[in-house]
Design a protein around this motif. Sequence first.
Motif, mmCIF file in Angstrom:
data_model
loop_
_atom_site.group_PDB
_atom_site.id
_atom_site.type_symbol
_atom_site.label_atom_id
_atom_site.label_comp_id
_atom_site.label_asym_id
_atom_site.label_seq_id
_atom_site.Cartn_x
_atom_site.Cartn_y
_atom_site.Cartn_z
ATOM 1 N N ILE A 78 0.843 -1.200 0.000
ATOM 2 C CA ILE A 78 0.000 0.000 0.000
ATOM 3 C C ILE A 78 0.877 1.248 0.000
ATOM 4 O O ILE A 78 0.615 2.217 -0.734
ATOM 5 C CB ILE A 78 -0.956 -0.026 1.207
ATOM 6 N N ALA A 79 1.946 1.241 0.802
ATOM 7 C CA ALA A 79 2.854 2.384 0.849
ATOM 8 C C ALA A 79 3.527 2.611 -0.507
ATOM 9 O O ALA A 79 3.715 3.762 -0.925
ATOM 10 C CB ALA A 79 3.910 2.177 1.931
ATOM 11 N N ALA A 80 3.875 1.535 -1.202
ATOM 12 C CA ALA A 80 4.500 1.677 -2.516
ATOM 13 C C ALA A 80 3.521 2.278 -3.522
ATOM 14 O O ALA A 80 3.882 3.165 -4.302
ATOM 15 C CB ALA A 80 5.015 0.327 -3.013
ATOM 16 N N GLY A 81 2.285 1.819 -3.495
ATOM 17 C CA GLY A 81 1.277 2.384 -4.397
ATOM 18 C C GLY A 81 1.032 3.855 -4.127
ATOM 19 O O GLY A 81 0.965 4.681 -5.048
ATOM 20 N N LEU A 82 0.895 4.217 -2.841
ATOM 21 C CA LEU A 82 0.715 5.619 -2.484
ATOM 22 C C LEU A 82 1.940 6.453 -2.840
ATOM 23 O O LEU A 82 1.819 7.610 -3.242
ATOM 24 C CB LEU A 82 0.407 5.748 -0.990
ATOM 25 N N SER A 83 3.108 5.865 -2.684
ATOM 26 C CA SER A 83 4.338 6.577 -3.019
ATOM 27 C C SER A 83 4.387 6.950 -4.500
ATOM 28 O O SER A 83 4.743 8.077 -4.855
ATOM 29 C CB SER A 83 5.546 5.717 -2.650
ATOM 30 N N TRP A 84 4.018 6.006 -5.372
ATOM 31 C CA TRP A 84 4.023 6.309 -6.806
ATOM 32 C C TRP A 84 2.945 7.330 -7.158
ATOM 33 O O TRP A 84 3.152 8.201 -8.004
ATOM 34 C CB TRP A 84 3.851 5.034 -7.629
#
Length: 91
Positions: free
Chosen positions: A59-65
Amino acid sequence: MDHRFKGWTTDWVHPTVKRGTIYWTMQAIGITCFALLFIFVAVQNPTAERLWWAAAFMIAAGLSWFFTNKQIKKLQHEYRYEEDDSATDQS
């Protein structure tokens, strides 16, 4: 006025936009690498805690992008030239 850099790229990019793009992209790549690492560890030896950490990092990776793209667009908008067609809504 021509603001193009006559080097390896066809479009001139403001240095702050270039630095910001590199910074935000590298941050998103780093978070994505940690997410992949946690996913790999969770697949090798699955426990409830590891699966939760893997899901959280995904989830953090998706939000980061998502926020990286948003921030880069904001930088491009902030450091545009007034002569550009995109600076005003007039064509």
